[in-house]
Design an enzyme around this catalytic site. Structure first.
Site, PDB file in Angstrom:
ATOM      1  N   PHE A   1       1.482  -3.510   3.956  1.00  0.00           N
ATOM      2  CA  PHE A   1       2.316  -4.836   4.131  1.00  0.00           C
ATOM      3  C   PHE A   1       3.499  -5.519   4.076  1.00  0.00           C
ATOM      4  O   PHE A   1       4.392  -4.960   2.954  1.00  0.00           O
ATOM      5  CB  PHE A   1       1.452  -6.015   3.975  1.00  0.00           C
ATOM      6  CG  PHE A   1      -0.034  -6.071   4.600  1.00  0.00           C
ATOM      7  CD1 PHE A   1      -0.067  -5.867   5.278  1.00  0.00           C
ATOM      8  CD2 PHE A   1      -0.785  -7.376   3.667  1.00  0.00           C
ATOM      9  CE1 PHE A   1      -1.883  -5.806   6.184  1.00  0.00           C
ATOM     10  CE2 PHE A   1      -2.324  -6.982   4.499  1.00  0.00           C
ATOM     11  CZ  PHE A   1      -2.947  -6.297   4.971  1.00  0.00           C
TER      12      PHE A   1
ATOM     13  N   HIS B   1      -2.569   7.359   6.355  1.00  0.00           N
ATOM     14  CA  HIS B   1      -2.672   6.171   5.786  1.00  0.00           C
ATOM     15  C   HIS B   1      -3.841   6.067   6.022  1.00  0.00           C
ATOM     16  O   HIS B   1      -5.441   5.922   5.256  1.00  0.00           O
ATOM     17  CB  HIS B   1      -2.023   5.259   5.938  1.00  0.00           C
ATOM     18  CG  HIS B   1      -2.229   3.930   5.900  1.00  0.00           C
ATOM     19  ND1 HIS B   1      -1.681   3.678   4.077  1.00  0.00           N
ATOM     20  CD2 HIS B   1      -1.978   2.596   6.219  1.00  0.00           C
ATOM     21  CE1 HIS B   1      -2.359   2.658   4.090  1.00  0.00           C
ATOM     22  NE2 HIS B   1      -1.658   1.645   5.096  1.00  0.00           N
TER      23      HIS B   1
ATOM     24  N   LYS C   1      -9.684   7.498   2.782  1.00  0.00           N
ATOM     25  CA  LYS C   1      -9.694   6.439   2.311  1.00  0.00           C
ATOM     26  C   LYS C   1     -11.536   5.849   3.659  1.00  0.00           C
ATOM     27  O   LYS C   1     -12.010   5.092   2.699  1.00  0.00           O
ATOM     28  CB  LYS C   1      -9.043   5.155   3.037  1.00  0.00           C
ATOM     29  CG  LYS C   1      -7.932   5.193   2.163  1.00  0.00           C
ATOM     30  CD  LYS C   1      -6.881   4.159   3.072  1.00  0.00           C
ATOM     31  CE  LYS C   1      -5.379   4.163   2.839  1.00  0.00           C
ATOM     32  NZ  LYS C   1      -4.627   5.102   2.964  1.00  0.00           N
TER      33      LYS C   1
ATOM     34  N   GLU D   1      -0.661   4.412  13.831  1.00  0.00           N
ATOM     35  CA  GLU D   1      -0.592   5.767  13.257  1.00  0.00           C
ATOM     36  C   GLU D   1      -0.655   7.079  13.643  1.00  0.00           C
ATOM     37  O   GLU D   1       0.020   8.222  13.731  1.00  0.00           O
ATOM     38  CB  GLU D   1      -1.229   5.987  12.083  1.00  0.00           C
ATOM     39  CG  GLU D   1      -0.960   7.568  11.019  1.00  0.00           C
ATOM     40  CD  GLU D   1      -1.636   7.247   9.897  1.00  0.00           C
ATOM     41  OE1 GLU D   1      -1.114   8.156   8.275  1.00  0.00           O
ATOM     42  OE2 GLU D   1      -2.540   6.742   9.594  1.00  0.00           O
TER      43      GLU D   1
ATOM     44  N   CYS E   1       1.043  -1.559  -0.158  1.00  0.00           N
ATOM     45  CA  CYS E   1      -0.174  -0.075   0.172  1.00  0.00           C
ATOM     46  C   CYS E   1       1.007   1.456  -0.274  1.00  0.00           C
ATOM     47  O   CYS E   1       0.155   1.725   0.078  1.00  0.00           O
ATOM     48  CB  CYS E   1      -0.950  -0.284   1.527  1.00  0.00           C
ATOM     49  SG  CYS E   1      -1.926  -1.761   1.124  1.00  0.00           S
TER      50      CYS E   1
ATOM     51  N   HIS F   1      -9.735   1.365   0.349  1.00  0.00           N
ATOM     52  CA  HIS F   1      -8.278   1.243   0.311  1.00  0.00           C
ATOM     53  C   HIS F   1      -7.884   1.025  -1.024  1.00  0.00           C
ATOM     54  O   HIS F   1      -8.038  -0.343  -1.914  1.00  0.00           O
ATOM     55  CB  HIS F   1      -7.840   0.398   1.563  1.00  0.00           C
ATOM     56  CG  HIS F   1      -5.998   0.393   1.510  1.00  0.00           C
ATOM     57  ND1 HIS F   1      -5.820   1.217   0.751  1.00  0.00           N
ATOM     58  CD2 HIS F   1      -5.609   0.115   2.260  1.00  0.00           C
ATOM     59  CE1 HIS F   1      -4.354   0.817   1.364  1.00  0.00           C
ATOM     60  NE2 HIS F   1      -4.278   0.556   2.105  1.00  0.00           N
TER      61      HIS F   1
END
Length: 417
Positions: free
Chosen positions: A403, A305, A337, A316, A165, A342
């Protein structure tokens, strides 16, 4: 020799909430959710039955039926958003040195739909390997920038960044660095993803990553809300034209913003979970600020994010608190998002576009779908909940985490001649 300045001269977007940059921006500032029940396949047996799909996109009309069949959706999306960005930038490649114009593109997965279809067809057969000759060139993640370069005759650096991502943030950073080092005049950069199919939804369901709020899809993406239960899958593409400043001025280009820097880091912690103390996220934001020659006190808005996962959102915020200190109360934070879902490898580019437009319009897109405060978050933090907010925006920072512990953060500034 000092670094060259890098500016943004064109934007293109294909998103679940708009098939052009103006449509996308209008939906963002009006808090439109792109989530709905999935239409592209039968979800009867799936735990999650909704996603943020691209709507009213006709690949046959855009590419012609013959050519569309040769391209995975993630490439179709890339070509579509890039066409808008090229037109927006007023580019006539016949008048430019195309050996100094490149394409760096991000995709976390690539041609998942193509891979799924071919393997299923093989499994249904008698064991004879009857694969489509376009199987491999449709599927591989690097084929999107290849097709973009072929379409426009661009012979500069050409490759794909794959960091889950964070992929398209990495593509922007690589493009930025090649230009500021004098290795190229311009890049078509961004990312695309198309994972809303049986394999994509089933795979993320298997790891309990997706929201299962099937009774109310439109409000399922709830970053920083107490009742968030996972991310909502999205698809689409975002294209940003990055250009050396003097090259842009020489051709009379309009300039949206100046890219100031980018940072990259690793969590070095877990295959899918972020570091519980947000160490990698804090490191990447600090790295981006240092690269840009800025401090946290210079930033007005952070497009986070913010995926709406129980473990990702708090880490975050811990990182932002570490980096910004008391400045966290001065800035706006929001997760777009909450509207787009996402977009995985395309998220960085699509969110960078939102950040650049926030600079240009003096408007912060909201974090929608906030219903219940999470008591673990400081109530004085401005998450821009539910409604866009006007403010003078001079510098924005946009985060992407993937990831594998991949982190990438980019910074843009309002352009000053």
């Amino acid at each position: 020799m000092g670094f060259k300045r890098v500016v943004v001269t064109g934007l293109g977007a294909l998103t679940p909430i708009g098939n052009s940059v103006p449509e996308y921006w209008n939906s963002l500032i009006n808090g439109v959710s792109g989530a709905a029940l999935i239409k592209s396949f039968d979800t009867t047996l799936f735990k999650t039955k909704f996603a943020c799909e691209v709507k009213n996109f006709d690949a046959d009309a855009f590419l012609g039926r013959k050519d569309a069949r040769k391209l995975d959706p993630f490439v179709q999306y890339a070509l579509y958003s890039t066409e808008e960005a090229v037109k927006d930038a007023g580019l006539d490649f016949s008048k430019l040195d195309t050996s100094r114009i490149g394409v760096i593109w991000g995709s976390g997965i690539g041609g998942l739909k193509t891979f799924l279809d071919e393997v299923v067809n093989f499994a249904k057969g008698d064991g004879t390997p009857r694969f489509n000759p376009f199987f491999i060139p449709k599927m591989i993640a690097d084929i999107a920038p290849g097709h973009i370069s072929i379409k426009y005759g661009l012979r500069g650096p050409n490759f794909t960044t794959v960091s889950a991502c964070a992929s398209s943030n990495n593509s922007l950073i690589d493009s930025f660095n090649y230009i500021r080092l004098g290795k190229a005049n311009m890049f078509i950069s961004g990312g695309s993803e198309a994972i809303i199919n049986e394999a994509g939804i089933g795979g993320f369901n298997a790891m309990h990553a997706l929201s299962v709020r099937n009774e109310d899809p439109a409000t399922a993406s709830r970053p920083f809300d107490l009742d968030r239960d996972g991310f909502v899958a999205g698809e689409g593409a975002g294209t940003i034209i990055l250009e050396e400043l003097e090259h842009a001025k020489a051709r009379g280009a309009k300039i949206y913003a100046e890219m100031m820097g980018g940072g990259m880091s690793a969590d070095a912690y877990h295959m899918t979970a972020p570091h519980p103390d947000g160490l990698g996220a804090a490191l990447v934001m600090k790295s981006a600020l240092e690269d840009a020659g800025l401090t946290a006190s210079d930033v007005d808005y952070v497009n986070v994010h913010g995926t709406s996962t129980p473990i990702g959102d708090p880490q975050e915020i811990k990182a932002i608190q570490d980096v910004f200190g008391d400045d966290i109360y001065r800035i706006n934070i929001s997760s777009t998002k909450s509207m787009t879902g996402h977009l995985l490898g395309a998220a960085g580019a699509v969110e960078a576009i939102a950040s650049i437009l926030a600079l240009n319009h003096g408007m912060i897109p909201p974090t929608i779908n906030h219903f219940t405060d999470d008591p673990t978050f400081d109530p004085k933090i401005n998450f821009t909940f539910n409604k866009a907010q006007k403010r003078d925006v001079n510098i924005v920072q946009s985060n992407g985490f993937g990831f594998g512990g991949h982190n990438a953060s980019v910074i843009f500034k309002k352009y000053e001649a």
